[in-house]
Motif scaffolding. Structure first.
Motif, PDB file in Angstrom:
ATOM      1  N   SER A 177      12.807  -2.903 -20.126  1.00  0.00           N
ATOM      2  CA  SER A 177      12.273  -4.367 -20.545  1.00  0.00           C
ATOM      3  C   SER A 177      11.344  -4.783 -19.414  1.00  0.00           C
ATOM      4  O   SER A 177      11.097  -4.237 -18.459  1.00  0.00           O
ATOM      5  CB  SER A 177      13.567  -5.208 -20.356  1.00  0.00           C
ATOM      6  OG  SER A 177      13.996  -5.430 -18.943  1.00  0.00           O
ATOM      7  N   ASP A 178      10.647  -6.051 -20.063  1.00  0.00           N
ATOM      8  CA  ASP A 178       9.515  -6.578 -18.976  1.00  0.00           C
ATOM      9  C   ASP A 178      10.267  -7.012 -17.648  1.00  0.00           C
ATOM     10  O   ASP A 178       9.804  -6.787 -16.625  1.00  0.00           O
ATOM     11  CB  ASP A 178       8.964  -7.813 -19.814  1.00  0.00           C
ATOM     12  CG  ASP A 178       7.984  -7.506 -20.454  1.00  0.00           C
ATOM     13  OD1 ASP A 178       7.459  -6.253 -20.575  1.00  0.00           O
ATOM     14  OD2 ASP A 178       7.478  -8.568 -21.326  1.00  0.00           O
ATOM     15  N   VAL A 179      11.614  -7.604 -17.764  1.00  0.00           N
ATOM     16  CA  VAL A 179      12.278  -8.070 -16.615  1.00  0.00           C
ATOM     17  C   VAL A 179      12.736  -7.046 -15.534  1.00  0.00           C
ATOM     18  O   VAL A 179      12.444  -7.070 -14.454  1.00  0.00           O
ATOM     19  CB  VAL A 179      13.528  -8.701 -16.937  1.00  0.00           C
ATOM     20  CG1 VAL A 179      14.515  -8.859 -15.879  1.00  0.00           C
ATOM     21  CG2 VAL A 179      13.109 -10.121 -17.642  1.00  0.00           C
ATOM     22  N   SER A 180      12.913  -5.916 -16.053  1.00  0.00           N
ATOM     23  CA  SER A 180      13.418  -4.637 -15.149  1.00  0.00           C
ATOM     24  C   SER A 180      12.019  -4.293 -14.632  1.00  0.00           C
ATOM     25  O   SER A 180      12.117  -3.773 -13.513  1.00  0.00           O
ATOM     26  CB  SER A 180      13.995  -3.477 -16.010  1.00  0.00           C
ATOM     27  OG  SER A 180      15.406  -4.134 -16.276  1.00  0.00           O
ATOM     28  N   ARG A 181      11.043  -4.164 -15.435  1.00  0.00           N
ATOM     29  CA  ARG A 181       9.591  -3.450 -14.670  1.00  0.00           C
ATOM     30  C   ARG A 181       9.221  -4.715 -13.607  1.00  0.00           C
ATOM     31  O   ARG A 181       8.911  -4.227 -12.628  1.00  0.00           O
ATOM     32  CB  ARG A 181       8.636  -3.699 -15.935  1.00  0.00           C
ATOM     33  CG  ARG A 181       7.469  -2.724 -15.400  1.00  0.00           C
ATOM     34  CD  ARG A 181       6.670  -2.136 -16.822  1.00  0.00           C
ATOM     35  NE  ARG A 181       6.542  -3.212 -17.761  1.00  0.00           N
ATOM     36  CZ  ARG A 181       5.633  -4.282 -17.693  1.00  0.00           C
ATOM     37  NH1 ARG A 181       4.651  -4.388 -16.867  1.00  0.00           N
ATOM     38  NH2 ARG A 181       5.876  -4.903 -18.939  1.00  0.00           N
ATOM     39  N   LEU A 182       9.466  -5.875 -13.822  1.00  0.00           N
ATOM     40  CA  LEU A 182       8.988  -7.066 -12.881  1.00  0.00           C
ATOM     41  C   LEU A 182       9.857  -6.642 -11.611  1.00  0.00           C
ATOM     42  O   LEU A 182       9.315  -6.826 -10.494  1.00  0.00           O
ATOM     43  CB  LEU A 182       9.267  -8.345 -13.137  1.00  0.00           C
ATOM     44  CG  LEU A 182       8.178  -8.818 -14.660  1.00  0.00           C
ATOM     45  CD1 LEU A 182       8.498  -9.882 -15.198  1.00  0.00           C
ATOM     46  CD2 LEU A 182       6.534  -8.714 -14.022  1.00  0.00           C
TER      47      LEU A 182
ATOM     48  N   THR B 105       0.402  -6.279  -9.754  1.00  0.00           N
ATOM     49  CA  THR B 105       0.643  -7.409 -10.906  1.00  0.00           C
ATOM     50  C   THR B 105       0.932  -6.529 -12.224  1.00  0.00           C
ATOM     51  O   THR B 105       0.479  -5.139 -12.256  1.00  0.00           O
ATOM     52  CB  THR B 105      -0.744  -7.728 -11.167  1.00  0.00           C
ATOM     53  OG1 THR B 105      -1.226  -8.825 -10.054  1.00  0.00           O
ATOM     54  CG2 THR B 105      -0.502  -8.722 -12.222  1.00  0.00           C
ATOM     55  N   GLN B 106       1.732  -7.157 -12.518  1.00  0.00           N
ATOM     56  CA  GLN B 106       2.478  -6.545 -14.156  1.00  0.00           C
ATOM     57  C   GLN B 106       2.100  -7.211 -15.214  1.00  0.00           C
ATOM     58  O   GLN B 106       2.171  -8.340 -15.230  1.00  0.00           O
ATOM     59  CB  GLN B 106       3.847  -6.282 -14.065  1.00  0.00           C
ATOM     60  CG  GLN B 106       4.395  -5.449 -12.629  1.00  0.00           C
ATOM     61  CD  GLN B 106       4.048  -4.034 -12.692  1.00  0.00           C
ATOM     62  OE1 GLN B 106       4.460  -3.263 -14.160  1.00  0.00           O
ATOM     63  NE2 GLN B 106       3.518  -3.409 -11.641  1.00  0.00           N
ATOM     64  N   ASP B 107       1.531  -6.671 -16.413  1.00  0.00           N
ATOM     65  CA  ASP B 107       1.141  -7.374 -17.526  1.00  0.00           C
ATOM     66  C   ASP B 107       2.467  -7.362 -18.587  1.00  0.00           C
ATOM     67  O   ASP B 107       3.135  -6.591 -18.512  1.00  0.00           O
ATOM     68  CB  ASP B 107       0.093  -6.511 -18.321  1.00  0.00           C
ATOM     69  CG  ASP B 107      -1.253  -6.334 -17.550  1.00  0.00           C
ATOM     70  OD1 ASP B 107      -1.430  -7.512 -16.713  1.00  0.00           O
ATOM     71  OD2 ASP B 107      -2.124  -5.590 -17.732  1.00  0.00           O
TER      72      ASP B 107
ATOM     73  N   ARG C 294       6.781 -11.701  -2.934  1.00  0.00           N
ATOM     74  CA  ARG C 294       7.757 -10.967  -2.054  1.00  0.00           C
ATOM     75  C   ARG C 294       8.836 -10.577  -2.917  1.00  0.00           C
ATOM     76  O   ARG C 294       8.956 -11.042  -3.908  1.00  0.00           O
ATOM     77  CB  ARG C 294       8.024 -11.866  -0.819  1.00  0.00           C
ATOM     78  CG  ARG C 294       8.655 -13.153  -1.134  1.00  0.00           C
ATOM     79  CD  ARG C 294       8.913 -14.049   0.207  1.00  0.00           C
ATOM     80  NE  ARG C 294       9.085 -15.270   0.015  1.00  0.00           N
ATOM     81  CZ  ARG C 294       9.236 -16.152   1.113  1.00  0.00           C
ATOM     82  NH1 ARG C 294       9.610 -15.684   2.243  1.00  0.00           N
ATOM     83  NH2 ARG C 294       9.256 -17.460   0.855  1.00  0.00           N
ATOM     84  N   PRO C 295       9.362  -9.526  -2.386  1.00  0.00           N
ATOM     85  CA  PRO C 295      10.345  -8.843  -3.231  1.00  0.00           C
ATOM     86  C   PRO C 295      11.446  -9.936  -3.792  1.00  0.00           C
ATOM     87  O   PRO C 295      12.004 -10.647  -3.009  1.00  0.00           O
ATOM     88  CB  PRO C 295      10.924  -7.775  -2.275  1.00  0.00           C
ATOM     89  CG  PRO C 295       9.814  -7.443  -1.296  1.00  0.00           C
ATOM     90  CD  PRO C 295       9.292  -8.712  -1.192  1.00  0.00           C
ATOM     91  N   LEU C 296      11.856  -9.986  -4.914  1.00  0.00           N
ATOM     92  CA  LEU C 296      12.890 -10.623  -5.708  1.00  0.00           C
ATOM     93  C   LEU C 296      13.400 -10.257  -7.010  1.00  0.00           C
ATOM     94  O   LEU C 296      12.635  -9.289  -7.441  1.00  0.00           O
ATOM     95  CB  LEU C 296      12.392 -12.286  -5.677  1.00  0.00           C
ATOM     96  CG  LEU C 296      11.036 -12.486  -6.489  1.00  0.00           C
ATOM     97  CD1 LEU C 296      11.410 -12.452  -8.264  1.00  0.00           C
ATOM     98  CD2 LEU C 296      10.450 -13.469  -6.229  1.00  0.00           C
ATOM     99  N   TRP C 297      14.496 -10.593  -7.266  1.00  0.00           N
ATOM    100  CA  TRP C 297      14.808 -10.121  -8.737  1.00  0.00           C
ATOM    101  C   TRP C 297      14.995 -11.437  -9.531  1.00  0.00           C
ATOM    102  O   TRP C 297      15.614 -12.529  -9.118  1.00  0.00           O
ATOM    103  CB  TRP C 297      16.433  -9.314  -8.509  1.00  0.00           C
ATOM    104  CG  TRP C 297      16.276  -8.145  -7.721  1.00  0.00           C
ATOM    105  CD1 TRP C 297      15.184  -7.507  -7.635  1.00  0.00           C
ATOM    106  CD2 TRP C 297      17.466  -7.572  -7.155  1.00  0.00           C
ATOM    107  NE1 TRP C 297      15.394  -6.349  -6.711  1.00  0.00           N
ATOM    108  CE2 TRP C 297      16.789  -6.434  -6.331  1.00  0.00           C
ATOM    109  CE3 TRP C 297      18.547  -8.073  -6.685  1.00  0.00           C
ATOM    110  CZ2 TRP C 297      17.748  -5.502  -5.755  1.00  0.00           C
ATOM    111  CZ3 TRP C 297      19.525  -7.073  -6.079  1.00  0.00           C
ATOM    112  CH2 TRP C 297      18.907  -5.884  -5.590  1.00  0.00           C
TER     113      TRP C 297
END
Length: 295
Positions: A56-61, A69-71, A138-141
């Motif tokens: 999913s986009d969320v997992s990739r982000l 940067t992720q498209d 910065r790293p986040l979920w």
């Protein structure tokens, strides 16, 4: 009042719940075609915004957006835009970066991520760039479960209306939207029936979403926690509250239930800002109506 036009209704498991779609005013073949396409919209949101599906986009982000940067799909970008707007309007009560806390409490599984989340990260660290590019400072979920279900309902309704439905309802486990000239009665059900009985709303061309932490509550380090987190301080939201929000869109109704659970009566200005109203219940005070903008 019941519609006299033909009615077709179907249901499917999606978004972690059962989604039902009902349309009036279309011949059977057209109704089924419209419903198929509406389910397709919901399946798209499920595929793009799932916290648990690795593709999913969320997992990739969550995995890569703090490095580059992720498209993302335009739908994901739109939901992130709304999530930031509602976070800003609620002064951080609503914050999709609370996924870190939900993982800590065992409500969500830990995502595949190369770096642990920064404890100081919040919604302000989500950068939305051009061409649907997203980067985390910065790293986040992130977890979009508090807003994506409502967005999926809205996309499904729009598809039904484009097919010419005169009356339609999409219900995703109690988060629903009704379109058409006829009002429908919606029961505000929660885990413990109150002495006053179950209240009903008359809903016409509006959305209703409800949230409560009762079902998913658990103990963590001696405290009772649930699926809702106050984004301002990372604290657990009381699990004995139930909130229903009425708004123009299901995205707004879905997202605004969380600030209402946190702020209670103090959420009235926020509700007014988005043209919404709310109903709040707890065992000590019973039902209260938060008039907002009388959506």
């Amino acid at each position: 009042m019941r519609s006299s036009s033909p009615k077709i209704e179907r249901a499917r498991p999606l978004l972690g719940t059962t989604v039902s779609i009902r349309v009036h005013g279309l011949v059977q073949a057209d109704a089924h075609r419209a419903i198929d396409e509406a389910f397709g919209e919901i399946a798209l949101v499920h595929r793009l915004m799932s916290f648990q599906q690795p593709e999913s986009d969320v997992s990739r982000l969550n995995r890569d957006a703090s490095m580059r940067t992720q498209d993302v799909h335009p739908a994901t970008f739109e939901v992130l835009h709304w999530a930031r707007a509602i976070a800003a309007a609620s002064e951080g009560c609503f914050d999709i970066t609370v996924a870190t806390r939900l993982v800590e409490w065992g409500i969500l599984p830990a995502p595949d991520s190369r770096y642990p989340p920064d404890p100081h990260a919040d919604w302000r660290d989500i950068e939305l760039g051009e061409d649907y590019g997203v980067r985390f400072r910065r790293p986040l979920w992130i977890d979009l479960s508090g807003i994506a279900k409502g967005y999926a309902v809205d996309r499904a309704i729009e598809k039904l209306l484009r097919h010419g439905a005169t009356q339609a309802c999409v219900n995703a486990g109690g988060d629903l939207r009704i379109c058409g000239s006829e009002a429908e009665a919606i029961a505000l059900t929660h885990e413990k029936p109150s002495a006053e009985g179950i209240p009903f709303l008359e809903v016409e061309n509006a959305a209703v979403a409800s949230s409560s932490g009762h079902i998913e509550r658990r103990r963590h380090d001696g405290d009772i926690v649930g699926p809702h987190v106050d984004g301002r301080n990372g604290g657990a939201v009381a699990t004995d509250r139930f909130a229903s929000v009425v708004a123009e869109s299901c995205l707004l109704a879905d997202a605004l239930t969380k600030p209402v659970l946190i702020l209670q009566e103090a959420s009235d200005a926020l509700l007014q800002r988005f043209g919404a109203s709310a109903h709040l219940y707890d065992a000590n005070r019973g039902w209260r109506h938060l008039p907002g903008a009388q959506a």
